[in-house]
Design a protein around this motif. Structure first.
Motif, PDB file in Angstrom:
ATOM      1  N   ILE A   1       2.313   2.805 -16.267  1.00  0.00           N
ATOM      2  CA  ILE A   1       1.385   3.857 -16.704  1.00  0.00           C
ATOM      3  C   ILE A   1       2.042   5.231 -16.659  1.00  0.00           C
ATOM      4  CG2 ILE A   1      -0.730   5.103 -16.093  1.00  0.00           C
ATOM      5  CD1 ILE A   1      -1.897   2.442 -15.153  1.00  0.00           C
ATOM      6  N   TYR A   2       2.780   5.511 -15.567  1.00  0.00           N
ATOM      7  CA  TYR A   2       3.385   6.832 -15.393  1.00  0.00           C
ATOM      8  C   TYR A   2       4.807   6.903 -15.943  1.00  0.00           C
ATOM      9  CZ  TYR A   2      -0.576   7.024 -12.232  1.00  0.00           C
ATOM     10  OH  TYR A   2      -1.841   6.951 -11.707  1.00  0.00           O
ATOM     11  N   ARG A   3       5.248   5.802 -16.546  1.00  0.00           N
ATOM     12  CA  ARG A   3       6.556   5.759 -17.218  1.00  0.00           C
ATOM     13  C   ARG A   3       7.690   6.228 -16.303  1.00  0.00           C
ATOM     14  NH1 ARG A   3       4.503   8.521 -22.929  1.00  0.00           N
ATOM     15  NH2 ARG A   3       2.973   6.888 -23.442  1.00  0.00           N
ATOM     16  N   LEU A   4       7.698   5.677 -15.104  1.00  0.00           N
ATOM     17  CA  LEU A   4       8.766   6.028 -14.177  1.00  0.00           C
ATOM     18  C   LEU A   4      10.072   5.378 -14.601  1.00  0.00           C
ATOM     19  CD1 LEU A   4       7.063   5.719 -10.655  1.00  0.00           C
ATOM     20  CD2 LEU A   4       7.050   7.638 -12.254  1.00  0.00           C
TER      21      LEU A   4
ATOM     22  N   SER B   1       7.722  19.219  -5.515  1.00  0.00           N
ATOM     23  CA  SER B   1       8.802  19.227  -6.487  1.00  0.00           C
ATOM     24  C   SER B   1       9.288  17.844  -6.838  1.00  0.00           C
ATOM     25  CB  SER B   1       9.986  20.045  -5.940  1.00  0.00           C
ATOM     26  OG  SER B   1      10.442  19.484  -4.734  1.00  0.00           O
ATOM     27  N   THR B   2       8.979  16.833  -6.008  1.00  0.00           N
ATOM     28  CA  THR B   2       9.469  15.489  -6.289  1.00  0.00           C
ATOM     29  C   THR B   2       8.551  14.725  -7.236  1.00  0.00           C
ATOM     30  OG1 THR B   2       8.298  14.580  -4.394  1.00  0.00           O
ATOM     31  CG2 THR B   2      10.539  15.360  -4.015  1.00  0.00           C
ATOM     32  N   SER B   3       7.349  15.255  -7.517  1.00  0.00           N
ATOM     33  CA  SER B   3       6.428  14.530  -8.383  1.00  0.00           C
ATOM     34  C   SER B   3       6.650  14.891  -9.837  1.00  0.00           C
ATOM     35  CB  SER B   3       4.978  14.831  -7.991  1.00  0.00           C
ATOM     36  OG  SER B   3       4.689  16.187  -8.220  1.00  0.00           O
ATOM     37  N   SER B   4       6.167  14.000 -10.720  1.00  0.00           N
ATOM     38  CA  SER B   4       6.330  14.206 -12.143  1.00  0.00           C
ATOM     39  C   SER B   4       5.318  15.218 -12.638  1.00  0.00           C
ATOM     40  CB  SER B   4       6.158  12.868 -12.870  1.00  0.00           C
ATOM     41  OG  SER B   4       7.122  11.957 -12.432  1.00  0.00           O
ATOM     42  N   SER B   5       5.304  15.464 -13.911  1.00  0.00           N
ATOM     43  CA  SER B   5       4.400  16.431 -14.494  1.00  0.00           C
ATOM     44  C   SER B   5       2.952  15.983 -14.306  1.00  0.00           C
ATOM     45  CB  SER B   5       4.704  16.580 -15.986  1.00  0.00           C
ATOM     46  OG  SER B   5       4.589  15.329 -16.636  1.00  0.00           O
ATOM     47  N   HIS B   6       2.037  16.922 -14.432  1.00  0.00           N
ATOM     48  CA  HIS B   6       0.619  16.669 -14.221  1.00  0.00           C
ATOM     49  C   HIS B   6       0.124  15.599 -15.186  1.00  0.00           C
ATOM     50  CE1 HIS B   6      -3.314  17.869 -12.736  1.00  0.00           C
ATOM     51  NE2 HIS B   6      -3.749  17.728 -13.970  1.00  0.00           N
ATOM     52  N   VAL B   7      -0.657  14.644 -14.657  1.00  0.00           N
ATOM     53  CA  VAL B   7      -1.229  13.594 -15.493  1.00  0.00           C
ATOM     54  C   VAL B   7      -2.735  13.774 -15.529  1.00  0.00           C
ATOM     55  CG1 VAL B   7       0.624  11.970 -14.990  1.00  0.00           C
ATOM     56  CG2 VAL B   7      -1.403  12.004 -13.534  1.00  0.00           C
TER      57      VAL B   7
ATOM     58  N   GLY C   1       2.722  11.770 -10.093  1.00  0.00           N
ATOM     59  CA  GLY C   1       1.869  12.954 -10.174  1.00  0.00           C
ATOM     60  C   GLY C   1       0.388  12.665 -10.032  1.00  0.00           C
ATOM     61  N   ALA C   2       0.025  11.393  -9.751  1.00  0.00           N
ATOM     62  CA  ALA C   2      -1.391  11.035  -9.668  1.00  0.00           C
ATOM     63  C   ALA C   2      -2.059  11.611  -8.437  1.00  0.00           C
ATOM     64  CB  ALA C   2      -1.527   9.517  -9.684  1.00  0.00           C
ATOM     65  N   ILE C   3      -1.358  11.613  -7.311  1.00  0.00           N
ATOM     66  CA  ILE C   3      -1.951  12.140  -6.071  1.00  0.00           C
ATOM     67  C   ILE C   3      -2.324  13.605  -6.247  1.00  0.00           C
ATOM     68  CG2 ILE C   3      -1.507  12.660  -3.654  1.00  0.00           C
ATOM     69  CD1 ILE C   3      -1.908   9.731  -4.114  1.00  0.00           C
TER      70      ILE C   3
ATOM     71  N   GLY D   1       0.826  -1.204   0.000  1.00  0.00           N
ATOM     72  CA  GLY D   1       0.000   0.000   0.000  1.00  0.00           C
ATOM     73  C   GLY D   1       0.860   1.253   0.000  1.00  0.00           C
ATOM     74  N   LEU D   2       1.912   1.244   0.811  1.00  0.00           N
ATOM     75  CA  LEU D   2       2.857   2.369   0.812  1.00  0.00           C
ATOM     76  C   LEU D   2       3.601   2.472  -0.511  1.00  0.00           C
ATOM     77  CD1 LEU D   2       4.347   2.113   4.417  1.00  0.00           C
ATOM     78  CD2 LEU D   2       3.060   4.035   3.485  1.00  0.00           C
ATOM     79  N   LEU D   3       3.948   1.318  -1.092  1.00  0.00           N
ATOM     80  CA  LEU D   3       4.622   1.336  -2.396  1.00  0.00           C
ATOM     81  C   LEU D   3       3.725   1.985  -3.444  1.00  0.00           C
ATOM     82  CD1 LEU D   3       6.976   0.546  -4.232  1.00  0.00           C
ATOM     83  CD2 LEU D   3       5.881  -1.699  -4.534  1.00  0.00           C
ATOM     84  N   LEU D   4       2.432   1.618  -3.440  1.00  0.00           N
ATOM     85  CA  LEU D   4       1.502   2.223  -4.397  1.00  0.00           C
ATOM     86  C   LEU D   4       1.415   3.727  -4.183  1.00  0.00           C
ATOM     87  CD1 LEU D   4      -0.630   2.007  -6.611  1.00  0.00           C
ATOM     88  CD2 LEU D   4      -2.325   1.502  -4.844  1.00  0.00           C
ATOM     89  N   TYR D   5       1.342   4.154  -2.929  1.00  0.00           N
ATOM     90  CA  TYR D   5       1.297   5.591  -2.656  1.00  0.00           C
ATOM     91  C   TYR D   5       2.536   6.297  -3.200  1.00  0.00           C
ATOM     92  CZ  TYR D   5       2.411   9.832  -0.120  1.00  0.00           C
ATOM     93  OH  TYR D   5       2.817  11.090   0.186  1.00  0.00           O
ATOM     94  N   ASN D   6       3.715   5.736  -2.947  1.00  0.00           N
ATOM     95  CA  ASN D   6       4.957   6.371  -3.416  1.00  0.00           C
ATOM     96  C   ASN D   6       5.014   6.436  -4.936  1.00  0.00           C
ATOM     97  OD1 ASN D   6       6.385   7.072  -0.985  1.00  0.00           O
ATOM     98  ND2 ASN D   6       6.701   4.904  -0.605  1.00  0.00           N
ATOM     99  N   VAL D   7       4.533   5.390  -5.592  1.00  0.00           N
ATOM    100  CA  VAL D   7       4.515   5.395  -7.062  1.00  0.00           C
ATOM    101  C   VAL D   7       3.530   6.442  -7.575  1.00  0.00           C
ATOM    102  CG1 VAL D   7       3.895   4.051  -9.107  1.00  0.00           C
ATOM    103  CG2 VAL D   7       5.258   2.990  -7.295  1.00  0.00           C
TER     104      VAL D   7
END
Length: 509
Positions: A345-348, A275-281, A88-90, A77-83
């Motif tokens: 999906i988010y191409r990390l 600042s640590t998140s990716s661009s808006h999705v 940028g999903a959160i 669950g924490l892994l999903l949150y971090n991903v």
């Protein structure tokens, strides 16, 4: 007549846990280790609770195995949150929430009162906490309010993980699952009102209660009617799924109608861009992992072919412990699979994915150790006869008034194990035996056990540890137990009132 010295000794691990957590504000991790060691010592010294070292080891291993499901849920669950956060999903989801539910009270009602029961029903084992806490933080709630509100997603625990705890209770108590579901729903009706009010008070104070009294009543009625009706006419397993989904849809539809095309966002709750998140999705991409998670859980639970496959492949069996874990039919695996899909999906990048995993392990460590410690403590206490000693003493002390004590025993199981399923497995046979001994209704005592255990489980050290880890409040578990425990005890008191009313009704017919 029980030996009161033996009763005191049997209750000592629980009392020490409360003293350390609440009185001395010791961390949940250290408390769990201390009380587990204490339970082992009490089971070793020459008293009525003494059992062989091999039995202590066996019980401890049982505790570790029982806690695996919760540990898997916590880690993945924490892994999903971090991903989701890195992708940028959160940020996107929090922005969508603030557009549909502009104010803190509205957001709290939507996430805790409506989506919480739905998430817990489709997954269980505290996933509602793991998913809700990041959303509360993202829309601007303080960490303290986030812990409390995420814990209040656990209001429908009797139907968590598609009512697995209720199913266990019905089997061990030899009562109809349908009847147990219906009576549990009736007992939960006043609790839904109390929890809805609590959500509003935490988010907006008592002023919010006056301002949103109509919405509070509407949420309460929707949750109560849908939970009861689904139990009565459709399926016990789907009760909280339907109640949560209908309530969430009704709230969103009402606010959309009221606000129209308004896009003003309250500055108190606007999510800041990290600042640590990716661009808006896009919202669709942001919500896709959640859709995959819920879809997987529903399919493996309700579609016979899929359920049979998931239950028969990659199964961990330990016959000596009576343990079986179907890895594919497990909320933790669903979270792991969703995390992997979300990375795609988010191409990390590989670096981002590794960083998410490392952060997860660092965040999860305290809660994992405390969860295993508290569950192992409860299994050692059970094996040594301490739980039975406490329960028997309460039964002796109150005699014919046992229907008032029954919720306390159920709540005790929920508090020390942090799981409605585990508490029912431990104490449902005892409750059933007492019902037959007193020539009372087995259904009444099964309901009492089911609802009281569920409503004390979210106040347990293991569940609170889970909430503090996700909300970045590690080390403050005692503070939150002090704040949440009165609410849980109020729920137990309401179950006592329900028991009396149920008993009077039975006697009148």
């Amino acid at each position: 007549m029980p030996s009161w010295f033996a009763v005191l000794m049997s209750a000592l691990p629980i009392l020490v846990a409360l003293i350390l957590l609440i009185g001395f504000k010791v961390s949940s991790l250290r408390t769990a280790v201390c009380v587990y060691v204490l339970a082992v010592v009490l089971a070793t010294i020459p008293t009525s609770f003494q059992i062989p070292l091999a039995a202590i080891g066996f019980a401890s291993m049982q505790g570790v195995l029982l806690s695996l499901v919760i540990v898997f849920v916590l880690i993945f669950g924490l892994l999903l949150y971090n991903v989701l956060h890195t992708g940028g999903a959160i940020e996107t989801i929090s922005s969508a929430f603030t557009k549909q539910a502009h104010l803190p009270v509205q957001q709290a009602l939507l996430i805790s009162a409506a989506l919480g029961p739905f998430l817990e029903a489709t997954s269980g084992f505290g996933i509602g906490i793991v998913i809700a806490a990041p959303l509360f933080l993202a829309v601007g709630f303080s960490p303290r309010k986030t812990v409390l509100l995420s814990l209040l997603t656990q209001t429908a625990v009797p139907w968590g993980a598609l009512a697995v705890g209720t199913v266990i209770n019905a089997e061990l108590s030899d009562v109809s699952l349908h009847q147990l579901g219906v009576t549990s729903a009736l007992a939960t009706i006043p609790l839904y009102l109390m929890y809805t009010v609590a959500v509003v008070v935490i988010a907006g104070g008592w002023t919010g209660v006056r301002q949103y009294k109509g919405t509070i009543v509407a949420v309460w009625l929707l949750l109560s009617v849908c939970t009861w009706a689904t139990n009565a006419f459709i399926s016990t397993q789907l009760a909280a799924v339907v109640a949560g989904a209908v309530t969430a849809a009704a709230l969103l539809g009402y606010w959309r109608l009221v606000h129209g095309s308004t896009r003003t966002v309250n500055t108190e709750t606007a999510a800041a861009v990290d600042s640590t998140s990716s661009s808006h999705v896009s919202l669709v991409r942001a919500g896709l992992p959640y859709a995959i998670l819920v879809g997987y859980l529903v399919c493996t639970s309700l579609i016979p072919v899929v359920s049979s496959f998931a239950n028969g492949v990659l199964v961990l069996r330990l016959p000596a412990f009576g343990y079986r874990l179907a890895l594919l039919d497990n909320p933790g695996f669903a979270l792991f699979l969703t995390s992997v899909v979300a990375v795609i999906i988010y191409r990390l990048s590989w670096t981002q994915a590794c960083r998410c995993f490392v952060n997860t392990l660092r965040q999860a460590y305290p809660a994992v150790v405390s969860t295993v410690g508290f569950v192992a403590m409860s299994t050692v206490m059970q094996k040594a006869g301490m739980i039975n000693c406490i329960s028997s003493a309460l039964a002796f002390l109150f005699g014919g008034s046992f229907l008032l004590v029954s919720p306390l025993i159920g709540g005790l199981g929920g508090f020390i194990s942090g799981s409605n399923s585990a508490a029912n497995a431990m104490l449902a046979p005892f409750q059933s035996a007492m019902a037959h001994k007193l020539h009372s209704s087995a259904l009444l005592y099964a309901t009492s056990q089911n609802v009281s255990a569920a409503n004390m489980s979210y106040a347990s050290p293991s569940r609170i540890s889970l909430a503090t880890v996700v909300s970045k409040q590690v080390g403050k578990e005692g503070e939150f137990i002090r704040q949440v425990l009165p609410l849980s005890l109020a729920a137990v008191a309401m179950v006592m009132v329900f028991n009396v009313m149920f008993w009077v009704f039975i006697k009148s017919i």
